[in-house]
Design a protein around this motif. Structure first.
Motif, short mmCIF file in Angstrom:
data_model
loop_
_atom_site.label_atom_id
_atom_site.label_comp_id
_atom_site.label_asym_id
_atom_site.label_seq_id
_atom_site.Cartn_x
_atom_site.Cartn_y
_atom_site.Cartn_z
N UNK A 78 0.84 -1.21 0.00
CA UNK A 78 0.00 0.00 0.00
C UNK A 78 0.87 1.25 0.00
N UNK A 79 1.96 1.18 0.77
CA UNK A 79 2.89 2.32 0.84
C UNK A 79 3.55 2.56 -0.52
N UNK A 80 3.99 1.47 -1.16
CA UNK A 80 4.69 1.60 -2.43
C UNK A 80 3.81 2.22 -3.50
N UNK A 81 2.50 1.92 -3.45
CA UNK A 81 1.59 2.46 -4.45
C UNK A 81 1.44 3.97 -4.34
N UNK A 82 1.74 4.52 -3.16
CA UNK A 82 1.57 5.96 -2.95
C UNK A 82 2.90 6.71 -2.82
N UNK A 83 4.01 6.00 -3.01
CA UNK A 83 5.32 6.59 -2.79
C UNK A 83 5.77 7.39 -4.01
N UNK A 84 5.00 8.41 -4.34
CA UNK A 84 5.32 9.27 -5.48
C UNK A 84 4.67 10.64 -5.26
#
Length: 241
Positions: free
Chosen positions: A54-60
């Protein structure tokens, strides 16, 4: 609360009564019981990578981001050596949870559930309130500076409020309350170093750390209330180990 490992060891006190095939069969059964008791609770650690997705999907970067840095944050020194503690976050979490498991199964499940719930709530906040953490222009050229660059490359300056590093370190510190004093204070000390590292390598700001601690206390109390109301939720098959 007696640890499951002590129960297993006490069961082995009867080993001297067995000889030959009977002893071999007893050892085999004991080893199997130990493996089953350890494996199932440890499998729940796989929830960490799930929350990490979930974190990786928003790490931008997003069109609208908030900067929470204050004058006090800017006054804090940049100390590349603290990147070592930041990088040891994952091994520290797994090791501490494993030690808690040896002491108390219910405390382990409460801490683990609090971490997972807290990480999910963090990602909800990241989605609704994206933040950006300004990073230093000059990092340096030493070994620790290279480690800081590695951290920066892997962990972007977004999704900072609340800090997941701070949240999880606070929770394992809370969960270690039943550990012997030397282990407990070791967890407290290393948790503090990791929390400080988030500030000294400019990966987070003070607001991120404060929010991580407040959220951690909230979810730990929630999971503690669930444990008191529904103990079976934290003890598979209704057994206390």
């Amino acid at each position: 609360m007696k640890p499951w490992l002590d129960r297993f060891r006490s069961a082995r006190m009867w080993k001297w009564r067995l000889t030959g095939p009977a002893m071999a069969d007893h050892d085999s059964q004991g080893a199997g019981m130990l493996k089953r008791l350890m494996l199932k609770p440890l499998l729940y650690l796989l929830s960490f990578p799930l929350a990490g997705c979930l974190y990786a999907l928003q790490n931008h970067a997003k069109p609208r981001m908030h900067v929470l840095a204050t004058a006090l944050d800017r006054a804090l020194p940049f100390i590349p050596a603290f990147s070592v503690f930041y990088a040891l976050w994952y091994p520290f979490l797994f090791l501490t949870l494993f030690i808690i498991l040896q002491r108390s199964l219910s405390q382990y499940y409460q801490t683990l559930a609090a971490i997972f719930l807290g990480m999910v709530l963090c990602n909800v906040i990241f989605f609704a309130y994206q933040t950006y953490v300004p990073r230093p222009e000059h990092i340096g050229t030493g070994l620790f500076s290279h480690l800081v660059r590695f951290v920066y490359a892997e962990d972007k300056p977004y999704n900072g409020f609340p800090s997941i590093h701070v949240l999880t370190c606070y929770l394992v510190a809370r969960g270690s309350a039943l550990l012997p004093r030397r282990f407990r204070w070791g967890v407290y000390g290393f948790s503090a170093l990791i929390i400080l590292s988030t500030l000294f390598i400019k990966q987070h700001v003070l607001a991120d750390a404060a929010a991580g601690i407040l959220l951690g206390e909230m979810v730990f109390r929630v999971t503690g209330s669930l444990l008191s109301l529904k103990p079976a939720l934290f003890r598979p098959n209704g057994r206390q180990l």
